[in-house]
Scaffold this active site. Structure first.
Site, PDB file in Angstrom:
ATOM      1  N   TYR A   7      -8.419  -6.250   5.197  1.00  0.00           N
ATOM      2  CA  TYR A   7      -7.305  -6.813   6.094  1.00  0.00           C
ATOM      3  C   TYR A   7      -7.561  -6.094   7.476  1.00  0.00           C
ATOM      4  CZ  TYR A   7      -4.972  -9.238   2.477  1.00  0.00           C
ATOM      5  OH  TYR A   7      -4.341 -10.430   1.241  1.00  0.00           O
TER       6      TYR A   7
ATOM      7  N   LYS B 192     -11.122 -11.350  -0.116  1.00  0.00           N
ATOM      8  CA  LYS B 192     -10.130 -11.391   0.102  1.00  0.00           C
ATOM      9  C   LYS B 192      -9.602 -11.188   1.750  1.00  0.00           C
ATOM     10  CE  LYS B 192      -5.515 -11.636  -1.542  1.00  0.00           C
ATOM     11  NZ  LYS B 192      -4.091 -11.892  -3.060  1.00  0.00           N
TER      12      LYS B 192
HETATM   13  P1  FBP Z   1       0.211 -13.903  -0.232  1.00  0.00           P
HETATM   14  O1  FBP Z   1      -0.500 -14.738  -1.691  1.00  0.00           O
HETATM   15  O2  FBP Z   1       2.200 -13.565  -1.285  1.00  0.00           O
HETATM   16  O3  FBP Z   1       0.170 -13.707   0.529  1.00  0.00           O
HETATM   17  O4  FBP Z   1       0.040 -12.692  -1.463  1.00  0.00           O
HETATM   18  C1  FBP Z   1      -1.546 -11.980  -1.209  1.00  0.00           C
HETATM   19  C2  FBP Z   1      -1.447 -10.662  -0.649  1.00  0.00           C
HETATM   20  O5  FBP Z   1      -2.910 -10.367  -0.005  1.00  0.00           O
HETATM   21  C3  FBP Z   1      -0.829  -9.763  -1.704  1.00  0.00           C
HETATM   22  O6  FBP Z   1      -2.522  -9.621  -2.659  1.00  0.00           O
HETATM   23  C4  FBP Z   1      -0.339  -8.479  -1.066  1.00  0.00           C
HETATM   24  O7  FBP Z   1       0.801  -7.960  -1.517  1.00  0.00           O
HETATM   25  C5  FBP Z   1      -0.066  -9.142  -0.269  1.00  0.00           C
HETATM   26  O8  FBP Z   1      -0.433 -10.511   0.254  1.00  0.00           O
HETATM   27  C6  FBP Z   1       0.466  -8.139   1.575  1.00  0.00           C
HETATM   28  O9  FBP Z   1       0.645  -8.875   2.471  1.00  0.00           O
HETATM   29  P2  FBP Z   1       0.458  -7.763   3.663  1.00  0.00           P
HETATM   30  O10 FBP Z   1      -0.395  -6.477   3.479  1.00  0.00           O
HETATM   31  O11 FBP Z   1      -0.046  -8.577   4.914  1.00  0.00           O
HETATM   32  O12 FBP Z   1       1.837  -7.779   3.686  1.00  0.00           O
END
Ligand code: FBP
Length: 251
Positions: free
Chosen positions: A144, A175
């Site tokens: 991310y 992911k």
């Molecule tokens: P969701 O499908 O609920 O968005 O989950 C995906 C995910 O990557 C989780 O594994 C993680 O807890 C969350 O999103 C983190 O999201 P962010 O960093 O955007 O708050």
């Protein structure tokens, strides 16, 4: 590396159920039903999902129920709360050996590219990737883009940078978040080379919007989803799961 990806993929595709939000966001994401890890295990079992993703604590405390479900387990090796402000860093909380002992067939790790702490996560990931592969465990890397330095950058364009980073670092699956531009996602998948791409779900959306996005995601060449809230916050998690399975496997 002996390819153990077949333990978590079906015909090369996947629908993983993510449940690490309790740490990442706090129980604010939950209600009386989905606050209970057993509720999540039951969804994964009834919907026959490819795998469930937990942190070490849940994997330990619900070990018996997870084993009984026969659904493969992926353990997330790092994590953080959202209480700390500033550029994010997510540090290791569980070792590859502990994950194996808890029955994990793959491990996950988040890297925030663009964060001023990026290199710390790279260093930690490098060791994890080596140990996991020595033990024939696939590695799934959440990538991310985050932090002050990426403010103003085009999020759609960053999808390809995230994807390529996964390939360069040796992830088996990455992911990433889908930012809504199908062409840029196609480029991201191409940039990931032999590393497969799955997409996160994000906050719960309208079903139609979710299905439209999944069609685009599959068309772009992703192998599926690693999704949480859109399934377990739904009033009908099995209906959503079955529809997502159709979109992933019948496309
Ligand atoms: P969701 O499908 O609920 O968005 O989950 C995906 C995910 O990557 C989780 O594994 C993680 O807890 C969350 O999103 C983190 O999201 P962010 O960093 O955007 O708050």
């Amino acid at each position: 590396m002996k390819n153990n990806l077949n333990k978590i993929l079906k015909k090369g595709r996947a629908l993983f159920l993510a449940y690490d939000q309790g740490l990442e966001h706090g129980p604010t994401d939950f209600n009386d039903d989905n606050v209970d890890p057993n509720y999540i295990i039951e969804i994964a079992k009834k919907a026959k999902l490819n795998a469930m993703i937990f942190q070490k604590g849940i994997a330990e405390k619900y070990r018996k129920e997870i084993r009984k479900s026969n659904i493969p387990l992926i353990i997330k090796l790092n994590g953080k709360t959202n209480l700390v402000k500033g550029d994010p860093v997510s540090k290791q909380l569980c070792t590859v050996r502990e994950a194996i002992n808890l029955g994990a067939v793959a491990v996950g790790y988040t890297i925030y590219i663009g964060s001023q702490h990026e290199s710390e996560m790279f260093r930690e990931f490098e060791k994890i990737q080596r140990e996991a592969h020595k033990n024939n465990l696939p590695v799934i890397t959440w990538i991310y883009p985050r932090g002050k330095s990426i403010k103003g950058e085009n999020k759609n364009k960053l999808m390809a940078y995230a994807a390529r980073t996964g390939l360069e670092l040796g992830a088996d699956i990455i992911k990433i978040k889908y930012e809504g531009n199908p062409k840029e996602l196609e480029w991201a998948v191409e940039s990931a080379g032999k590393t497969r791409v799955v997409i996160a779900g994000g906050i719960k959306k309208d079903k139609k919007e979710l299905y439209k996005q999944v069609k685009e995601i599959m068309k772009a060449g992703c192998i599926g989803l690693a999704i949480g809230r859109n399934i377990w916050q739904s009033k009908n998690p099995l209906e959503i799961s079955n529809q997502l399975k159709k979109l992933i496997w019948n496309n």
